[in-house]
Design a protein around this motif. Sequence first.
Motif, PDB file in Angstrom:
ATOM      1  N   VAL A 295      -6.912  -2.088   5.944  1.00 38.24           N
ATOM      2  CA  VAL A 295      -6.741  -3.211   6.639  1.00 38.24           C
ATOM      3  C   VAL A 295      -5.630  -2.853   7.919  1.00 38.24           C
ATOM      4  CG1 VAL A 295      -7.528  -4.628   5.027  1.00 38.24           C
ATOM      5  CG2 VAL A 295      -4.829  -4.304   5.253  1.00 38.24           C
ATOM      6  N   ARG A 296      -4.856  -1.708   7.669  1.00 36.87           N
ATOM      7  CA  ARG A 296      -3.821  -1.377   8.726  1.00 36.87           C
ATOM      8  C   ARG A 296      -4.442  -1.355  10.114  1.00 36.87           C
ATOM      9  NH1 ARG A 296      -1.263   4.290   8.177  1.00 36.87           N
ATOM     10  NH2 ARG A 296      -3.237   4.908   8.954  1.00 36.87           N
ATOM     11  N   ASP A 297      -5.404  -0.780  10.321  1.00 34.50           N
ATOM     12  CA  ASP A 297      -5.947  -0.715  11.867  1.00 34.50           C
ATOM     13  C   ASP A 297      -6.883  -1.566  12.370  1.00 34.50           C
ATOM     14  OD1 ASP A 297      -4.307   1.581  12.232  1.00 34.50           O
ATOM     15  OD2 ASP A 297      -5.565   2.987  11.160  1.00 34.50           O
ATOM     16  N   LEU A 298      -7.230  -2.605  11.540  1.00 37.59           N
ATOM     17  CA  LEU A 298      -8.322  -3.511  11.901  1.00 37.59           C
ATOM     18  C   LEU A 298      -7.797  -4.352  13.286  1.00 37.59           C
ATOM     19  CD1 LEU A 298      -9.430  -5.257   8.589  1.00 37.59           C
ATOM     20  CD2 LEU A 298     -10.649  -3.690   9.970  1.00 37.59           C
ATOM     21  N   PRO A 299      -8.802  -4.687  14.039  1.00 39.36           N
ATOM     22  CA  PRO A 299      -8.305  -5.342  15.254  1.00 39.36           C
ATOM     23  C   PRO A 299      -7.359  -6.480  14.836  1.00 39.36           C
ATOM     24  CG  PRO A 299     -10.585  -4.926  15.436  1.00 39.36           C
ATOM     25  CD  PRO A 299     -10.157  -4.637  14.003  1.00 39.36           C
TER      26      PRO A 299
ATOM     27  N   ASP B 135       1.344  -6.671  11.098  1.00 46.29           N
ATOM     28  CA  ASP B 135       1.731  -6.243   9.992  1.00 46.29           C
ATOM     29  C   ASP B 135       2.421  -6.473   9.009  1.00 46.29           C
ATOM     30  OD1 ASP B 135       1.683  -3.078   9.533  1.00 46.29           O
ATOM     31  OD2 ASP B 135       3.849  -3.450   9.226  1.00 46.29           O
ATOM     32  N   VAL B 136       3.346  -7.245   9.076  1.00 43.98           N
ATOM     33  CA  VAL B 136       3.973  -7.909   7.947  1.00 43.98           C
ATOM     34  C   VAL B 136       3.080  -8.890   7.097  1.00 43.98           C
ATOM     35  CG1 VAL B 136       5.721  -9.888   7.378  1.00 43.98           C
ATOM     36  CG2 VAL B 136       6.280  -7.949   8.916  1.00 43.98           C
ATOM     37  N   ALA B 137       2.034  -9.446   7.733  1.00 45.53           N
ATOM     38  CA  ALA B 137       1.074 -10.191   6.923  1.00 45.53           C
ATOM     39  C   ALA B 137       0.307  -9.595   6.150  1.00 45.53           C
ATOM     40  CB  ALA B 137       0.429 -11.266   8.028  1.00 45.53           C
ATOM     41  N   ARG B 138      -0.209  -8.294   6.880  1.00 44.87           N
ATOM     42  CA  ARG B 138      -1.097  -7.523   6.142  1.00 44.87           C
ATOM     43  C   ARG B 138      -0.620  -6.842   5.046  1.00 44.87           C
ATOM     44  NH1 ARG B 138      -4.720  -5.074  11.266  1.00 44.87           N
ATOM     45  NH2 ARG B 138      -4.954  -6.828  12.193  1.00 44.87           N
ATOM     46  N   ARG B 139       0.771  -6.275   4.991  1.00 43.85           N
ATOM     47  CA  ARG B 139       1.570  -5.776   3.961  1.00 43.85           C
ATOM     48  C   ARG B 139       1.817  -6.900   2.941  1.00 43.85           C
ATOM     49  NH1 ARG B 139       4.086  -0.945   4.833  1.00 43.85           N
ATOM     50  NH2 ARG B 139       3.737  -0.100   6.897  1.00 43.85           N
ATOM     51  N   SER B 140       2.229  -8.081   3.228  1.00 49.60           N
ATOM     52  CA  SER B 140       2.453  -9.000   2.225  1.00 49.60           C
ATOM     53  C   SER B 140       1.125  -9.472   1.355  1.00 49.60           C
ATOM     54  CB  SER B 140       3.035 -10.174   3.247  1.00 49.60           C
ATOM     55  OG  SER B 140       3.150 -11.387   2.055  1.00 49.60           O
ATOM     56  N   ASP B 141       0.200  -9.666   2.130  1.00 54.60           N
ATOM     57  CA  ASP B 141      -0.985  -9.889   1.230  1.00 54.60           C
ATOM     58  C   ASP B 141      -1.652  -8.710   0.502  1.00 54.60           C
ATOM     59  OD1 ASP B 141      -1.352 -12.478   2.324  1.00 54.60           O
ATOM     60  OD2 ASP B 141      -2.787 -11.921   3.957  1.00 54.60           O
TER      61      ASP B 141
ATOM     62  N   ALA C  42      -8.807  -8.450   0.981  1.00 60.93           N
ATOM     63  CA  ALA C  42      -7.623  -8.129   1.803  1.00 60.93           C
ATOM     64  C   ALA C  42      -8.478  -7.793   3.288  1.00 60.93           C
ATOM     65  CB  ALA C  42      -7.342  -6.535   1.783  1.00 60.93           C
ATOM     66  N   ASN C  43      -9.414  -7.367   3.395  1.00 63.08           N
ATOM     67  CA  ASN C  43     -10.494  -7.365   4.641  1.00 63.08           C
ATOM     68  C   ASN C  43     -10.696  -9.104   5.046  1.00 63.08           C
ATOM     69  OD1 ASN C  43     -13.042  -7.397   6.192  1.00 63.08           O
ATOM     70  ND2 ASN C  43     -12.336  -5.434   6.358  1.00 63.08           N
ATOM     71  N   ASP C  44     -10.968 -10.056   4.029  1.00 69.56           N
ATOM     72  CA  ASP C  44     -11.170 -11.301   4.431  1.00 69.56           C
ATOM     73  C   ASP C  44      -9.982 -11.881   5.192  1.00 69.56           C
ATOM     74  OD1 ASP C  44     -13.786 -10.917   3.672  1.00 69.56           O
ATOM     75  OD2 ASP C  44     -13.473 -11.887   1.842  1.00 69.56           O
ATOM     76  N   LEU C  45      -8.845 -11.744   4.246  1.00 67.54           N
ATOM     77  CA  LEU C  45      -7.437 -12.383   4.711  1.00 67.54           C
ATOM     78  C   LEU C  45      -7.132 -11.809   6.326  1.00 67.54           C
ATOM     79  CD1 LEU C  45      -5.475 -12.376   1.408  1.00 67.54           C
ATOM     80  CD2 LEU C  45      -6.838 -14.130   2.505  1.00 67.54           C
ATOM     81  N   THR C  46      -7.511 -10.512   6.292  1.00 69.40           N
ATOM     82  CA  THR C  46      -6.811  -9.751   7.625  1.00 69.40           C
ATOM     83  C   THR C  46      -7.767 -10.315   8.918  1.00 69.40           C
ATOM     84  OG1 THR C  46      -6.004  -8.073   6.486  1.00 69.40           O
ATOM     85  CG2 THR C  46      -6.504  -7.463   8.762  1.00 69.40           C
ATOM     86  N   TYR C  47      -8.946 -10.165   8.895  1.00 71.28           N
ATOM     87  CA  TYR C  47      -9.932 -10.288   9.724  1.00 71.28           C
ATOM     88  C   TYR C  47     -11.003 -11.372   9.610  1.00 71.28           C
ATOM     89  CZ  TYR C  47     -13.112  -8.294  13.328  1.00 71.28           C
ATOM     90  OH  TYR C  47     -13.806  -8.277  14.561  1.00 71.28           O
ATOM     91  N   ARG C  48     -11.748 -11.617   8.665  1.00 72.74           N
ATOM     92  CA  ARG C  48     -13.085 -12.451   8.461  1.00 72.74           C
ATOM     93  C   ARG C  48     -12.640 -13.670   8.735  1.00 72.74           C
ATOM     94  NH1 ARG C  48     -16.405 -14.877   5.482  1.00 72.74           N
ATOM     95  NH2 ARG C  48     -15.296 -14.848   3.563  1.00 72.74           N
TER      96      ARG C  48
END
Length: 468
Positions: A27-31, A426-432, A454-460
């Motif tokens: 998920v690091r490089d998702l928009p 980035d903090v949110a992605r790492r935390s999740d 992880a993908n859902d929380l980051t993007y969808r």
Amino acid sequence: MVLTDPDRLFPVESRVRGLARSLYETVRDLPIVSPHGHCDPRWFAENERFPDPAELFVIPDHYVFRMLASQGIALASLGIPRVDGGATESDPRKIWRLFAENYHLFRGTPSALWLDHSFEHAFGLEVPLCAETADMYYDHIDAKLATDEFRPRALFERFNIEVLATTDGALDDLRWHRRMRESGWEGRVVATYRPDAVVDPQSDGFAENVARLGEMTGEDTSGWKGYLNAHRARRAWFREFGATASDHGHATARTEDLPATAAEALFAKALEGSCTPQEADAFRGQMLTEMARMSLDDGLTLQIHPGSYRNHSASVYARHGRDKGFDIPGPTDYVAAMKPLLDAVGMEPGLTVIVFTLDETSFSRELAPLAGAYPALRLGPPWWFFDSFEGMKRFRETTTETCGFYNTVGFNDDTRAFSSIPARHDVARRSDCAYLATLVATGRLRENEAFEVANDLTYRLVKQAYRL
């Protein structure tokens, strides 16, 4: 030397850390989808260089200057404008040096994470900021800002921002959004309808603001029906500039669903300036329900940001105005306060009402049970004082068991500090990812499910909630 640990915020135990790292890599490089914030649309319309490091990192960021103010550093010495036009420090290098000399105050805070991330990953700096490195930092950042690669649009693209929402008052003419659209730039920056100045009877110049609303829409806003029609017209205008949401920053979460005659009488008192504080709160609450009904018609997601005692310091407010670091959280009731709105529209599956809080005690006691039952209700991410690693961790721990992941809406950065956007996401992605890895390690989530979540929380989820 680097400023940021590659494994920051991941669990200490090696097996769980390894899984968190693997999740994060996906998920690091998702928009970046930034559906709520306070960046200035003028930046992207004009695409002029940011003036200097102080204007980029210090002057617009209330997280920064409130910490410095807490140690007795005058806001005027940081270049924060005065409402009377009085003298403030105008030399950006002096402001920067003062910031650098006191950078140790941010140790252990989210601000340090965000700032160090920006210094390293956006500007290529690898030594800590302090008094001794202040001028080196200033010269390096200033030189970068002088290049085309660091103009707002170029940074927008380099930060991999798919869409960014600004927050715009109901009376805003949206000229900068229009200029962006006419420029042919392909970056997606959308408006958000923020009507506080024309729904809060305690706002300065409320009656004049309502009259102006009528002038802008051609509606007779001296009457209740015309007033509501004017809001509908402005919402439609905002949608022309990409708006998918409205936003409401009320002192409480109170909602009302009054009979039309009672609402009309309350509106008349608001225009006269004769509302008591309780009546003003009731009117704001009525307007939340009215806005929710409008959302059923036009599809705008409704955001409610309650619970802040705004401008707590009378002297700072008198000298420097609003939004100067002295908005303080307070306890907030949601169960009783939101019942009128939820009785009216809470079971509507086509409506999305996103509720935020500055009262963490309400997550497990009130908000998660409400969001876990009402189809229209979603929980906003940790906000303001709690958009931190510990705040995000507590949020997931206190809400997931009751409302799951899918009654939440991902992350938004809610920032005025443009360069901090990648750091905050980035903090949110790492935390999740850290939380999901812990669920897998303790047998509460299958590993393949964790990668999907992880993908859902980051993007969808954010795209779904805000219809982006």
